[in-house]
Design an enzyme around this catalytic site. Structure first.
Site, PDB file in Angstrom:
ATOM      1  N   LYS A  80     -38.202  27.866 -56.323  1.00 17.08           N
ATOM      2  CA  LYS A  80     -37.680  26.638 -56.561  1.00 17.08           C
ATOM      3  C   LYS A  80     -38.487  25.606 -56.759  1.00 17.08           C
ATOM      4  O   LYS A  80     -39.359  25.173 -56.271  1.00 17.08           O
ATOM      5  CB  LYS A  80     -36.757  26.403 -55.211  1.00 17.08           C
ATOM      6  CG  LYS A  80     -35.924  25.103 -55.158  1.00 17.08           C
ATOM      7  CD  LYS A  80     -35.117  24.958 -54.103  1.00 17.08           C
ATOM      8  CE  LYS A  80     -34.201  23.815 -54.081  1.00 17.08           C
ATOM      9  NZ  LYS A  80     -34.631  22.381 -54.230  1.00 17.08           N
ATOM     10  N   SER A 138     -25.784  21.103 -56.564  1.00 20.01           N
ATOM     11  CA  SER A 138     -26.926  21.395 -55.987  1.00 20.01           C
ATOM     12  C   SER A 138     -27.059  22.818 -55.108  1.00 20.01           C
ATOM     13  O   SER A 138     -26.172  23.564 -55.352  1.00 20.01           O
ATOM     14  CB  SER A 138     -27.132  20.240 -54.947  1.00 20.01           C
ATOM     15  OG  SER A 138     -26.203  20.403 -53.925  1.00 20.01           O
ATOM     16  N   CYS A 169     -51.846 -11.323 -36.635  1.00 18.95           N
ATOM     17  CA  CYS A 169     -52.118 -12.949 -36.510  1.00 18.95           C
ATOM     18  C   CYS A 169     -52.751 -13.239 -35.188  1.00 18.95           C
ATOM     19  O   CYS A 169     -52.885 -14.649 -35.020  1.00 18.95           O
ATOM     20  CB  CYS A 169     -50.687 -13.696 -36.705  1.00 18.95           C
ATOM     21  SG  CYS A 169     -49.579 -13.234 -35.331  1.00 18.95           S
TER      22      CYS A 169
HETATM   23  S1  IVH Z   1     -30.128  26.449 -59.878  1.00 15.62           S
HETATM   24  C1  IVH Z   1     -25.628  25.717 -59.053  1.00 15.62           C
HETATM   25  N1  IVH Z   1     -32.505  27.323 -59.590  1.00 15.62           N
HETATM   26  O1  IVH Z   1     -32.984  22.371 -56.903  1.00 15.62           O
HETATM   27  C2  IVH Z   1     -27.283  26.106 -59.019  1.00 15.62           C
HETATM   28  N2  IVH Z   1     -31.902  25.056 -59.131  1.00 15.62           N
HETATM   29  O2  IVH Z   1     -31.533  21.826 -54.524  1.00 15.62           O
HETATM   30  C3  IVH Z   1     -27.667  24.706 -59.084  1.00 15.62           C
HETATM   31  N3  IVH Z   1     -34.004  23.805 -58.690  1.00 15.62           N
HETATM   32  O3  IVH Z   1     -30.536  20.147 -58.337  1.00 15.62           O
HETATM   33  C4  IVH Z   1     -29.284  24.965 -59.310  1.00 15.62           C
HETATM   34  N4  IVH Z   1     -35.384  25.115 -59.120  1.00 15.62           N
HETATM   35  O4  IVH Z   1     -32.842  20.768 -59.882  1.00 15.62           O
HETATM   36  C5  IVH Z   1     -31.662  26.097 -59.577  1.00 15.62           C
HETATM   37  N5  IVH Z   1     -34.736  28.179 -59.998  1.00 15.62           N
HETATM   38  C6  IVH Z   1     -33.711  27.108 -59.561  1.00 15.62           C
HETATM   39  C7  IVH Z   1     -34.144  25.733 -59.233  1.00 15.62           C
HETATM   40  C8  IVH Z   1     -33.519  24.989 -59.156  1.00 15.62           C
HETATM   41  C9  IVH Z   1     -35.242  24.062 -58.869  1.00 15.62           C
HETATM   42  C10 IVH Z   1     -33.287  22.212 -58.184  1.00 15.62           C
HETATM   43  C11 IVH Z   1     -32.297  21.810 -59.135  1.00 15.62           C
HETATM   44  C12 IVH Z   1     -30.986  21.370 -58.175  1.00 15.62           C
HETATM   45  C13 IVH Z   1     -31.897  21.433 -57.000  1.00 15.62           C
HETATM   46  C14 IVH Z   1     -30.830  21.793 -55.886  1.00 15.62           C
END
Ligand code: IVH
Length: 671
Positions: free
Chosen positions: A117, A83, A413
C-alpha cells in the site's frame, strides 16, 4: 532534408525516445547513456522548431509546457475511484476473508493478490485510443482535479500506451509518490532556498503535483506505480485475473506495483509479515499491504459498501514507535490563548518523518502519563496525525527528575492565566495583547481555508510582527509593496506577488472571513452556516445569544462565545477596519427554492449510492440544510446502513426517517 523525410525522422525519434524513457524510468534498464539520449532529444527539438506542424502532443519534448488552469478544473472519473477498508490484525483479515467467502459462495481458500500500500497520491490516468487524454486526482471519488499538465512531466508515465491495439478508453489507477531519498534531497534544496520544507514524502508529492507551474513539477523527481484499472472500453480486453490485469498494464509500458498471490488467510498473514520485514529496505514509503480478490469476476458479486469495495482490503502496519528523550516541556500559546504543553524531544525518525516535538495535549495528560524532563519515552506517529508520547520508560528515569510544573504566567507575554472552565487547560487572558496569540491569529487569518493569502508563511508573519508592521489582520491591508520588499530575503518579485495575493484576498466571502476571525467554537462549517443565516456581517454582529442559538449547529456555548467575541472592544475595532478595507461578498444563500427548501436533514449510517459529503451537497443544492445532530428543528433523518444512536433519538422524537431511495426521490422533486 525534405518535409516528408523530416516527418519520418520525427516519428522515429519520438518512438525511440519513448522507448528509452520506458527502459530508463520503468524497467530501470537503460540501453544508452544520458549524452546519447540528450543528443536524440536535441535533434528532435531542432526538427520540431524547423517544422512546427510536426510537433506531436505525445512528443517527449512536450512533457513540460501545457498550461494549468487555475484553480485546477474538475474532471469526472470514468468509473468512481474507491477507497479501501482497513484491518489491523490477522483476526480482522480472517473476518474480511470469511465475509468474502460467504458473499461469493466460493469454497476456501480464496486467492488474493498482494501489493504494497503505497503512501502517495491517488491518480487516475485516462487514456483514449492509447494516448494520455487527461489525468486527475482522486478528489471525492466521483470527480477530481485535472492535473494533466503536471502528470505529463512524470517521465515514468507513458504519453502513449505500448500496445498495438489499445482499448478505446483505459483508465489506469495508481499512486504518484516521491522516493524517500528524493524527498530528503528536495527538502535540503528548499531549506537552502529559504522555502518551507515538506513534512513527509506524501505531502511533498501532493504539493509537487498541485503546482500551478508544471516547470516546478518537472523539477521534482516524482514516480508512479499503477495498482489497478478504472473504466475500460471494451471491457472484454481486461483479463479475469487481477495479476494478469497488472501484467497487461506492464505490457502497456506502465510501471506497476509488485504483485504476488496468496491463498487464504494464513498465507496472507505470512505475506503481511514478510512485507513488514521488507518495508525498511524499500526506497519508498508504504503503510500497509493491499489484498484484492484475484478473480475479478467476483468483484461485482461482492460489490461496494459505502466508499470501499468488499473485494479488497488494506492491512495496515501498526503505527511505528521509537524511543527518544524529553529535553524540555514547554507551553505553547494558541490562537485562543489556550496553553498546550509540548515536549521537546531529541529528534527521532518515526513514521516517515523526523519528530522533535510531541504534543502532551493538556495538564491532565502530563499527569496521567507522568512525563518528566529527562525521561526516555515511546513516541508514535500514525499517518498525518500529530506525534504523541505513548508512555514513559520508568526504568530509564534519571534520578531527581521532577514532575512538570504548570506555568504561573503566560510564557509568551508574562500576563495572567486563567483556568478554562471545566477543562484541564490554562488560558492567557491577554488576548491580542499577547504576541503569541497575535501570531497565531494572523496565521489562521491568512490560511488556505480562511482568507487564503498565498505566500504569507510563518517566517514572513514573524518578520512583520517583529518589525511592528502588522499587529492584527486589518494591518495587512495597509502594507505597501515597499514594506514587503524591504523585508530580509524577500525578492522584489516575491514582494509583488505577495502584495497581489493580499489584494486578491480583499474580495472575501463572508463565511471565510468569519472563519478567519478565529472566533472560539466557530469552525469552517459553523462559519458557513452563520454566513448563510445572517447574510451580512452587521446583522451577525448585532445578534444576541438567543438569535444565535436559533441557528442550526449553534449551541448555547458557541452562541455565548460569538457574543463575547463581538463585544470585545479590540475585536470590534479590527472587525470595523476589516469591514472598510474588504469587499465582503455575501454567503451563497441556501437556495430559497428547490424541492427541499427550508427543510432540515440529519444524515446517519452509510449510504450506498453516494458519500455523506455528496448527499449533503445535494441536499443543500436543493435548498435544504444538513446539521450534525438530531434536534427539535430536524425535519428528516436519512438513515443508511448501520445508523447508530441518531436513529434511535429521531424515533423517540417522532422525526420522519427516510431511506436512501426516498431521499433520492425527494431530491428529484418527486415527493
Ligand atoms: S486499490 C478499489 N491498491 O490507498 C481499490 N490502492 O486507502 C482502490 N493505495 O485511494 C485502490 N496503494 O490511493 C489500491 N496497491 C494499492 C494501493 C492503493 C495505495 C491507495 C489508493 C487508495 C487508497 C485507499
Amino acid at each position: 532534408m525534405s518535409e516528408a523525410e523530416a516527418r519520418r525522422r520525427v516519428e522515429q525519434l519520438c518512438r525511440e525516445l519513448a522507448e528509452h524513457d520506458w527502459r530508463y524510468y520503468v524497467l530501470d534498464q537503460p540501453r544508452i547513456d544520458d549524452a546519447t539520449y540528450d543528443a536524440l532529444l536535441a535533434e528532435l527539438r531542432a526538427l520540431e522548431q524547423r517544422y512546427p506542424a510536426l510537433r506531436r502532443s505525445d512528443s517527449p519534448t512536450q512533457r513540460v509546457g501545457g498550461a494549468v488552469g487555475e484553480p485546477f478544473a474538475a474532471r469526472r472519473h470514468g468509473l468512481p475511484m474507491r477507497s479501501l477498508d482497513n484491518v489491523t490484525d490477522a483476526a480482522g483479515f480472517a473476518e474480511f476473508d470469511r465475509r468474502a467467502r460467504e458473499r461469493s459462495g466460493q469454497p476456501p481458500p480464496l486467492a488474493y493478490t498482494v501489493e504494497p500500500k503505497l503512501d502517495g497520491l491517488a491518480i487516475n490516468l485516462h487514456y483514449e485510443q492509447g494516448a494520455l487524454a487527461w489525468a486527475a486526482t482522486r478528489g471525492d471519488g466521483e470527480q477530481g482535479e485535472d492535473v494533466t499538465a503536471n502528470v505529463r512531466t512524470v517521465r515514468a508515465i507513458p504519453l502513449r500506451l505500448r500496445h498495438p491495439e489499445p482499448p478505446a478508453v483505459l483508465e489506469v489507477r495508481g499512486e504518484v509518490f516521491l522516493e524517500i531519498a528524493a524527498f530528503r534531497a528536495l527538502n535540503r534544496r528548499l531549506a537552502t532556498a529559504g522555502e518551507r520544507e515538506f513534512v513527509n514524502p506524501r505531502n511533498a508529492a501532493a504539493g509537487s503535483l498541485r503546482q500551478l507551474d508544471p516547470g516546478v513539477t518537472s523539477s521534482r523527481p516524482l514516480r508512479f506505480l499503477a495498482h489497478g484499472v478504472g473504466q475500460c472500453e471494451p471491457e472484454t480486453m481486461l483479463p479475469h485475473w487481477q495479476d494478469e490485469v497488472m501484467a497487461l498494464l506492464a505490457a502497456c509500458g506502465l510501471p506497476t506495483a509488485p504483485v504476488r498471490q496468496v491463498l487464504g488467510p494464513d498465507d496472507a498473514a505470512a505475506h503481511f509479515a514478510d512485507m513488514q520485514r521488507q518495508r525498511a529496505r524499500l526506497p519508498y514509503e508504504i503503510d500497509g499491504v493491499v489484498f484484492k480478490l484475484r478473480d475479478r469476476r467476483l468483484h461485482p458479486v461482492l460489490g461496494v459498501a459505502g466508499r470501499a469495495p468488499r473485494w479488497a482490503v488494506a492491512w495496515k502496519f501498526p503505527a511505528e514507535q521509537r524511543t527518544t528523550q524529553v529535553e524540555q516541556v514547554e507551553f505553547q500559546v494558541g490562537r485562543t490563548g489556550v496553553l498546550t504543553p509540548v515536549a521537546r524531544l531529541v529528534p527521532v525518525f518515526v513514521g516517515g518523518v523526523t519528530v522533535s516535538n510531541a504534543t502532551l495535549h493538556n495538564l491532565d495528560e502530563i499527569e496521567r502519563k507522568d512525563v518528566r524532563v529527562g525521561d526516555t519515552v515511546w513516541v508514535r506517529r500514525a499517518g498525518d496525525v500529530i506525534p504523541e508520547i505513548v508512555s514513559v520508560l520508568p526504568e530509564a528515569r534519571p534520578p531527581g527528575a521532577q514532575p512538570v510544573e504548570p506555568p504561573s504566567r503566560c510564557p509568551a507575554c508574562g500576563g495572567a492565566l486563567e483556568r478554562v472552565a471545566g477543562e484541564a487547560a490554562l488560558r492567557c487572558v491577554n488576548h491580542l495583547g499577547c504576541p503569541a496569540q497575535r501570531r497565531e491569529a494572523l496565521r489562521h487569518f491568512v490560511s488556505r481555508r480562511a482568507l487564503d493569502i498565498e505566500g504569507l508563511g510563518e517566517r514572513l508573519i514573524d518578520l512583520l510582527l517583529e518589525r511592528d508592521l502588522v499587529r492584527d489582520p486589518a494591518d495587512l491591508y495597509a502594507l505597501t509593496v515597499t514594506d514587503l520588499a524591504e523585508l530580509p530575503r524577500v525578492a522584489d518579485k516575491s514582494a509583488a506577488n505577495l502584495y497581489a495575493a493580499i489584494a486578491r484576498s480583499r474580495q472575501a466571502p463572508l463565511s471565510r472571513l468569519l472563519y478567519g476571525l478565529g472566533i472560539p467554537g466557530v469552525g469552517e462549517r459553523t462559519a458557513l452556516t452563520l454566513a448563510q443565516w445572517f447574510g451580512d456581517l452587521e446583522t451577525l454582529r448585532r445578534a444576541d445569544v438567543e438569535a444565535l442559538q436559533a441557528v442550526p449547529d449553534v449551541g448555547p456555548v458557541v452562541a455565548q462565545q460569538i457574543v463575547e467575541f463581538f463585544a470585545d472592544p479590540h475585536n470590534q475595532a479590527v472587525v470595523e477596519r476589516l469591514g472598510s478595507c474588504l469587499h465582503i461578498t455575501p454567503a451563497p444563500a441556501p437556495a430559497a427554492q428547490g424541492p427541499l427548501a427550508g427543510k432540515s436533514f440529519v444524515l446517519t449510517g452509510t449510504l450506498a449510492e453516494m458519500t455523506r459529503q455528496q448527499a449533503k451537497a445535494r441536499i443543500e443544492a436543493a435548498g435544504g440544510q444538513v446539521t450534525s445532530d438530531v434536534s427539535r428543528r430536524t425535519d428528516y433523518l436519512v438513515a443508511g446502513t448501520a445508523p447508530g444512536g441518531k436513529r434511535r433519538r429521531a424515533e423517540e422524537m417522532g422525526i420522519a426517517i427516510l431511506d436512501e431511495a426516498q431521499l433520492q426521490a425527494m431530491l428529484a422533486g418527486q415527493d
